[in-house]
Enzyme design. Structure first.
Site, PDB file in Angstrom:
ATOM      1  N   ARG A 218       0.547  -1.188   0.085  1.00 55.54           N
ATOM      2  CA  ARG A 218      -0.127  -0.132  -0.099  1.00 55.54           C
ATOM      3  C   ARG A 218       1.172   1.168   0.088  1.00 55.54           C
ATOM      4  O   ARG A 218       1.834   1.327   0.341  1.00 55.54           O
ATOM      5  CB  ARG A 218      -1.380  -0.047   0.937  1.00 55.54           C
ATOM      6  CG  ARG A 218      -2.391  -0.999   1.388  1.00 55.54           C
ATOM      7  CD  ARG A 218      -2.923  -0.806   0.284  1.00 55.54           C
ATOM      8  NE  ARG A 218      -4.303  -1.140  -0.337  1.00 55.54           N
ATOM      9  CZ  ARG A 218      -4.147  -2.543  -0.877  1.00 55.54           C
ATOM     10  NH1 ARG A 218      -3.684  -2.384  -1.649  1.00 55.54           N
ATOM     11  NH2 ARG A 218      -5.562  -2.884  -1.106  1.00 55.54           N
ATOM     12  N   HIS A 266      -0.465  -0.693 -10.184  1.00 54.07           N
ATOM     13  CA  HIS A 266      -0.910  -1.379  -8.791  1.00 54.07           C
ATOM     14  C   HIS A 266      -1.624  -2.743  -9.466  1.00 54.07           C
ATOM     15  O   HIS A 266      -2.797  -3.303  -9.911  1.00 54.07           O
ATOM     16  CB  HIS A 266      -2.113  -0.911  -8.170  1.00 54.07           C
ATOM     17  CG  HIS A 266      -3.125  -0.746  -6.885  1.00 54.07           C
ATOM     18  ND1 HIS A 266      -2.937  -0.421  -6.020  1.00 54.07           N
ATOM     19  CD2 HIS A 266      -2.968  -2.976  -6.871  1.00 54.07           C
ATOM     20  CE1 HIS A 266      -3.209  -1.197  -5.035  1.00 54.07           C
ATOM     21  NE2 HIS A 266      -3.359  -2.513  -5.460  1.00 54.07           N
TER      22      HIS A 266
HETATM   23  C1  GLV Z   1      -5.262  -5.582  -3.712  1.00 58.57           C
HETATM   24  O1  GLV Z   1      -4.480  -3.944  -3.874  1.00 58.57           O
HETATM   25  C2  GLV Z   1      -5.430  -6.121  -2.754  1.00 58.57           C
HETATM   26  O2  GLV Z   1      -5.420  -5.495  -1.583  1.00 58.57           O
HETATM   27  O3  GLV Z   1      -6.109  -7.340  -3.965  1.00 58.57           O
END
Ligand code: GLV
Length: 303
Positions: A218, A266
């Site tokens: 994160r 991401h």
């Molecule tokens: C993606 O970032 C997740 O947490 O699955």
């Protein structure tokens, strides 16, 4: 109530197959809110959640569940997504970048462009320890894959641990020690009260000179301004960011054109209906049998 982020048709098809006795209502077409017992989503309108008085559990489609911090969602058990397929993709991603920087593969692009044949002798794999921040199911899988390639593995967690072949670290001192003892640091920490902004100037100053930072948990765990300063001061030789403080990364962010930063949007691991939906169905079955689903989100710990 089903509101997946992507692959809507696949989610519906698989859950209908796995839970044939259940009435799967696809949001926003909820024809009978009173009958909704389970909600499946990544994020969902918290106001809308009040329409389901008989809700028994929320089953998140994500591994990270910081969206539930703050108590805006109904007070029912929340189950996280623990999909080995996603962990596998993330391990492949982390391994790719560790190998890329350890073996200095980026330099060969320049050499090829200049038609230069010059082998660069990389450190022996056994002399390139990798530190993993966050050693839950995902961190552990990354560690296993990299250990399989011959990298020594260091692991940092809240509580520490003992395990053959892994050097464990814990707490603030442990954090400073692990980044100092590793040539590459892979961050898969969740976003919690304790981890928010954890990787700051103080911690970055302790990184081994020339080491590489790979962040795929994160973005909120890293202070980006401090990271850029550490890169500019030459403490770190490179940073790979699959997650950023603000997502999508704003187009005016200086991270985009930093010569030693690699950005991916991401995408180190995906939630895929094919593997994730059966896991959610299995957890719904567990709840129906009166068994605990797993992994259960613990609001006190934040993950
Ligand atoms: C993606 O970032 C997740 O947490 O699955």
């Amino acid at each position: 109530m089903l509101n997946p982020y992507s692959e809507r048709a696949e989610w519906l098809e698989i859950l209908t197959r796995e839970l044939p006795d259940m009435d799967i209502q696809f949001w926003p077409d909820i024809h009978d809110p009173d009958s909704v017992e389970f909600a499946v989503f990544w994020v969902h309108d918290t106001e809308d959640m009040r329409r389901y008085p008989n809700l028994r559990a929320i089953l998140a489609t994500t591994a990270g569940v910081e969206q539930f911090a703050g108590g805006d969602y109904p007070d029912v058990p929340i189950v996280r997504m623990a999909d080995p397929t996603m962990a596998g993709e993330m391990a492949a991603y982390a391994s790719h970048w560790v190998v890329h920087f350890h073996r200095k593969l980026h330099t060969y692009l320049d050499q090829q462009a200049a038609r230069v044949w010059r082998p660069i002798r990389a450190a022996a794999t056994g002399d390139f320890p990798v530190g993993i921040l966050g050693f839950g199911a995902i961190g552990r899988h990354i560690g296993k894959c990299l250990a399989g390639l011959g990298y020594p593995i260091n692991a940092w967690t809240r509580t520490g641990g003992e395990e053959e072949g892994i050097t464990h670290y814990r707490g603030r001192t442990g954090l400073e020690d692990i980044v100092c003892a590793s040539r590459a640091v892979v961050n898969v920490l969740p976003d919690t009260r304790e981890t928010r902004g954890l990787i700051d100037a103080g911690v970055l100053a302790r990184f081994a000179p020339g080491s590489v930072y790979i962040s795929l948990g994160r973005g909120a765990t890293t202070i980006e301004a401090d990271l850029v300063a550490a890169l500019d001061q030459g403490v770190l030789s490179a940073a790979v960011l699959d997650v950023t403080e603000t997502e999508p990364l704003p187009s005016d962010s200086t991270l985009w054109d930093h010569p030693r930063v690699r950005i991916t949007p991401h995408t180190s691991g995906f939630t895929r209906a094919r593997t994730a939906a059966p896991l959610i169905a299995a957890n719904i079955r567990r709840i129906q049998r009166g068994e605990p689903p797993f992994p259960l989100y613990d609001p006190r710990q934040g993950y």
